[in-house]
Design a protein around this motif. Sequence first.
Motif, PDB file in Angstrom:
ATOM      1  N   HIS A  41     -23.174 -69.393 -28.701  1.00  0.00           N
ATOM      2  CA  HIS A  41     -23.855 -68.391 -27.871  1.00  0.00           C
ATOM      3  C   HIS A  41     -24.656 -69.075 -26.758  1.00  0.00           C
ATOM      4  O   HIS A  41     -24.582 -68.681 -25.595  1.00  0.00           O
ATOM      5  CB  HIS A  41     -24.771 -67.563 -28.786  1.00  0.00           C
ATOM      6  CG  HIS A  41     -25.561 -66.513 -28.093  1.00  0.00           C
ATOM      7  ND1 HIS A  41     -25.063 -65.264 -27.829  1.00  0.00           N
ATOM      8  CD2 HIS A  41     -26.835 -66.524 -27.633  1.00  0.00           C
ATOM      9  CE1 HIS A  41     -25.989 -64.545 -27.222  1.00  0.00           C
ATOM     10  NE2 HIS A  41     -27.076 -65.284 -27.088  1.00  0.00           N
ATOM     11  N   LYS A  42     -25.398 -70.107 -27.113  1.00  0.00           N
ATOM     12  CA  LYS A  42     -26.175 -70.865 -26.116  1.00  0.00           C
ATOM     13  C   LYS A  42     -25.249 -71.529 -25.095  1.00  0.00           C
ATOM     14  O   LYS A  42     -25.535 -71.542 -23.897  1.00  0.00           O
ATOM     15  CB  LYS A  42     -27.041 -71.925 -26.802  1.00  0.00           C
ATOM     16  CG  LYS A  42     -28.202 -71.340 -27.560  1.00  0.00           C
ATOM     17  CD  LYS A  42     -28.971 -72.422 -28.296  1.00  0.00           C
ATOM     18  CE  LYS A  42     -29.985 -71.782 -29.227  1.00  0.00           C
ATOM     19  NZ  LYS A  42     -30.503 -72.713 -30.216  1.00  0.00           N
ATOM     20  N   THR A  53     -22.452 -62.707 -22.112  1.00  0.00           N
ATOM     21  CA  THR A  53     -21.278 -61.860 -22.338  1.00  0.00           C
ATOM     22  C   THR A  53     -20.062 -62.425 -21.611  1.00  0.00           C
ATOM     23  O   THR A  53     -18.983 -62.548 -22.177  1.00  0.00           O
ATOM     24  CB  THR A  53     -21.561 -60.417 -21.877  1.00  0.00           C
ATOM     25  OG1 THR A  53     -22.638 -59.902 -22.657  1.00  0.00           O
ATOM     26  CG2 THR A  53     -20.347 -59.523 -22.038  1.00  0.00           C
ATOM     27  N   LYS A  54     -20.257 -62.796 -20.363  1.00  0.00           N
ATOM     28  CA  LYS A  54     -19.159 -63.363 -19.565  1.00  0.00           C
ATOM     29  C   LYS A  54     -18.722 -64.706 -20.154  1.00  0.00           C
ATOM     30  O   LYS A  54     -17.522 -64.967 -20.304  1.00  0.00           O
ATOM     31  CB  LYS A  54     -19.605 -63.536 -18.112  1.00  0.00           C
ATOM     32  CG  LYS A  54     -18.499 -63.941 -17.168  1.00  0.00           C
ATOM     33  CD  LYS A  54     -19.002 -64.055 -15.730  1.00  0.00           C
ATOM     34  CE  LYS A  54     -19.138 -62.678 -15.136  1.00  0.00           C
ATOM     35  NZ  LYS A  54     -19.418 -62.728 -13.681  1.00  0.00           N
ATOM     36  N   GLY A  55     -19.682 -65.564 -20.504  1.00  0.00           N
ATOM     37  CA  GLY A  55     -19.346 -66.863 -21.082  1.00  0.00           C
ATOM     38  C   GLY A  55     -18.599 -66.728 -22.393  1.00  0.00           C
ATOM     39  O   GLY A  55     -17.602 -67.418 -22.633  1.00  0.00           O
ATOM     40  N   ALA A  56     -19.064 -65.800 -23.246  1.00  0.00           N
ATOM     41  CA  ALA A  56     -18.397 -65.573 -24.535  1.00  0.00           C
ATOM     42  C   ALA A  56     -16.983 -65.044 -24.328  1.00  0.00           C
ATOM     43  O   ALA A  56     -16.045 -65.436 -25.037  1.00  0.00           O
ATOM     44  CB  ALA A  56     -19.212 -64.603 -25.381  1.00  0.00           C
ATOM     45  N   GLY A  57     -16.823 -64.163 -23.345  1.00  0.00           N
ATOM     46  CA  GLY A  57     -15.491 -63.611 -23.061  1.00  0.00           C
ATOM     47  C   GLY A  57     -14.514 -64.664 -22.596  1.00  0.00           C
ATOM     48  O   GLY A  57     -13.360 -64.705 -23.034  1.00  0.00           O
ATOM     49  N   LEU A 119     -16.953 -61.312 -29.987  1.00  0.00           N
ATOM     50  CA  LEU A 119     -18.091 -60.594 -30.584  1.00  0.00           C
ATOM     51  C   LEU A 119     -19.047 -61.532 -31.302  1.00  0.00           C
ATOM     52  O   LEU A 119     -20.267 -61.392 -31.183  1.00  0.00           O
ATOM     53  CB  LEU A 119     -17.592 -59.521 -31.562  1.00  0.00           C
ATOM     54  CG  LEU A 119     -16.865 -58.324 -30.957  1.00  0.00           C
ATOM     55  CD1 LEU A 119     -16.313 -57.433 -32.063  1.00  0.00           C
ATOM     56  CD2 LEU A 119     -17.788 -57.538 -30.021  1.00  0.00           C
ATOM     57  N   CYS A 120     -18.514 -62.493 -32.041  1.00  0.00           N
ATOM     58  CA  CYS A 120     -19.361 -63.430 -32.797  1.00  0.00           C
ATOM     59  C   CYS A 120     -20.141 -64.366 -31.878  1.00  0.00           C
ATOM     60  O   CYS A 120     -21.299 -64.691 -32.169  1.00  0.00           O
ATOM     61  CB  CYS A 120     -18.523 -64.234 -33.785  1.00  0.00           C
ATOM     62  SG  CYS A 120     -17.910 -63.249 -35.173  1.00  0.00           S
ATOM     63  N   ILE A 121     -19.530 -64.771 -30.766  1.00  0.00           N
ATOM     64  CA  ILE A 121     -20.239 -65.637 -29.820  1.00  0.00           C
ATOM     65  C   ILE A 121     -21.274 -64.818 -29.040  1.00  0.00           C
ATOM     66  O   ILE A 121     -22.402 -65.266 -28.838  1.00  0.00           O
ATOM     67  CB  ILE A 121     -19.256 -66.349 -28.868  1.00  0.00           C
ATOM     68  CG1 ILE A 121     -18.377 -67.318 -29.643  1.00  0.00           C
ATOM     69  CG2 ILE A 121     -20.018 -67.095 -27.767  1.00  0.00           C
ATOM     70  CD1 ILE A 121     -17.232 -67.915 -28.835  1.00  0.00           C
TER      71      ILE A 121
END
Length: 192
Positions: A41-42, A53-57, A119-121
Motif C-alpha cells: 500500500h505504501k 488507488t491508482k498505484g494499487a491498480g 483491493l488488498c493493496i
Amino acid sequence: MIPVKCTELQRAAYTRAIIDQWHAATADQRTRGLQWYATAHKFAAEIATGDTTKGAGVLAALSANKSWAENCRLARKAFAEGSASGHVRDAITKANRIMAGADPSEVLPMHVKTGFFYLCIADPENPDAVVIDRHAHDIAVREIYGQRDRGLGAVGRYNLLADCYRAAAKEIGEIPSKVQAVTWVAHIGRNR
C-alpha cells in the motif's frame, strides 16, 4: 485440478492445510506476511505520488505471471515514463487506462486474482478480500503444481479457495488477506 464443487470434507481439508501453513510460519515470516499488504500500500502511494488507488491498480494490472520484484519494477517504470511496458498487451492497456484516470475496479477483472490483489493493496485492512494465486492454491491443496493448470480462472474454483482462506482466517482470528500473505511468505521461504 481440484473440483469446483467439492465435498465438505475436501473444503475442511483445504482450510486445515491453510491453518497448518499459518502455524508453520516462523516468527519472521509471520511478521513479514502481516505487513505485506501495508507495505505494498505504501509502495503504491509512493509510485503514484500519493494516489494509492491508482498505484494499487497499476500494480495489480501488471502483476500476472510476474515476481513481486518485477511487478514493482514495471509499475515504478510505468509511472516514471508515463506509459506501461514490459508485459502483455492486455496488462499494458489496463495499466495505461488506470494511469489515465480510469477507476481500477472498472478496468480490472474484479472476480479473480487481479481484482482482489488491487483491493488488498488499496485497503490492507479489507475484511473480505483475499488473493488466490498459484501459491495460495498449492498451500490449500498441499501440493506444488508447478506449471500444471490450477483452473483459477473458473470463478467457482477461485471462490471455493477464497472461502477456505476466509474460514481459516476466522479460526485464526485474523483477516483473510493477512492469512494469505503469511502463508504465502512461509510457502515461498520453504520452497526456495
